[in-house]
Design an enzyme around this catalytic site. Structure first.
Site: not given
Ligand code: IDC
Length: 342
Positions: A174, A266
């Site tokens: 991320e 995710e």
């Protein structure tokens, strides 16, 4: 998994983790009547085909499975029994191996964490599951901060496992606080190092603002469409937490999946903290969209952390039981049904 795996298989495996020095996991994966074997037996080497993910026969497939929690915290949830349950009771196609870089992860002991990842790759492989090797950079959010570590790590992983047909490499969990062009530049520097050692494993590239394709900062997939990563066999990642992320995320995912290859590496049914109340109604909207567009997905997370998004109740690890629902929190019961679904 669509289209071909019926998930009717049995696996007996001996884990390399039972003995660190023994990497020769043995496996008997028998195909039962009407079954097509393990997910990897049924589909083989994955390849990005247009905006979709395909199996070795060029058929579009959707993989569904679970992510580990951080290996530095919850390795005790990853053992013979828990991974057997993931493969045969959850009927998971895929395990995401989340190796944090900071927070007591890789940077604190590269050798130990690389070896843990090697082991988990072997454990997934022995069970006929795909595995995502997740370079779980988070804070700092600039992937360049860890570029030289990533080169070292992925060069070794790619060299060791280039004969396998069940891997995907996620090179930046991320990114945050950086532009898409910085992420793209990172990908351009790292991907050749991987490709030198492994020409055909799909590579998953994180996107801007916590892998939201920029949507959490008011942007959208256009920045990637306008400036794609210059490499083949890659996909872009999209993450969401259903109790925090509503229609702007859903709409972006829906549009983006028609324009670029997207993999949801995710997501959670709860808030972006990985905790708090579940929003199963909105989660189901995402699940339906991902089924319709054959977007592969991985749920966070397969551990007994106290937060609502960890599927097992506190104290389940390491002894289980991991199969069935007796130790599952509500999010665990809900997501197990959807991983198992035909
Ligand atoms: C969370 C973990 C939590 C940990 C925290 C910080 O559940 O135990 O303390 O990270 O490391 C992400 C991240 C993922 C987060 C998860 C939930 O990729 O590392 O895990 N999340 O907050 N992005 C959005 C949510």
């Amino acid at each position: 998994m669509a289209p071909s795996s019926t998930h009717t298989y049995t696996v007996t495996a001996r884990d390399p983790s039972d003995n660190e020095s023994d990497r020769s996991a043995s496996v008997t994966a028998t195909t039962q009547a009407g079954g097509t074997g393990t997910p990897v037996q049924a589909n083989g080497q994955l390849k990005v085909c247009g905006v979709r993910l395909c199996n070795e026969r060029g058929e579009q497939i959707q993989l569904r499975g679970m992510s580990t929690h951080g290996l530095q915290w919850y390795s005790q949830c990853l053992n013979t029994a828990s991974l057997d349950a993931l493969a045969t009771d959850w009927k998971s196609d895929i395990l995401r191996v989340s190796m944090y870089i900071q927070d007591g992860g890789y940077e604190s002991n590269p050798r130990q964490f690389t070896d843990r990842v090697h082991n988990l790759i072997e454990m997934a492989t022995a069970r006929g599951m795909y595995a995502i090797v997740d370079w779980h950079m988070l804070d700092p959010g600039d992937p360049m901060y860890n570029l030289s570590r990533a080169k070292t790590f992925f060069a070794e992983i790619a060299q060791r496992h280039n004969g396998k047909n069940n891997l995907l490499y996620e090179i930046a969990n991320e990114p945050s606080g950086v532009s898409w062009s910085t992420i793209r530049n990172y990908a351009h520097q790292l991907i050749p190092v991987i490709r030198q050692n492994d020409p055909d494993t799909p590579i998953l590239v994180g996107t801007r603002a916590w892998s939201s394709l920029g949507v959490s900062e008011g942007s959208d997939e256009n920045e990637v469409v306008a400036n794609p990563v210059n490499a083949t066999n890659i996909m872009y990642t999209f993450h969401f937490y259903a109790a925090s992320h509503g229609s702007d995320y859903l709409n972006t995912l829906s549009r983006a999946a028609d324009r670029i290859p997207v993999f949801v590496t995710e997501f959670g049914t709860q808030e972006a903290t990985g905790d708090g109340p579940n929003n199963f109604t909105r989660s189901q909207q995402y699940i339906d969209l991902m089924a319709q567009k054959k977007i592969s997905w991985v749920n966070w997370n397969y551990s007994d952390d106290f937060r609502s998004g960890a599927v097992f109740t506190t104290g389940t690890c390491p002894n289980g039981p991991f199969a069935g629902t007796s130790r599952l929190k509500p999010a665990g019961v809900w997501i197990r049904d959807r991983v198992r679904a035909d």
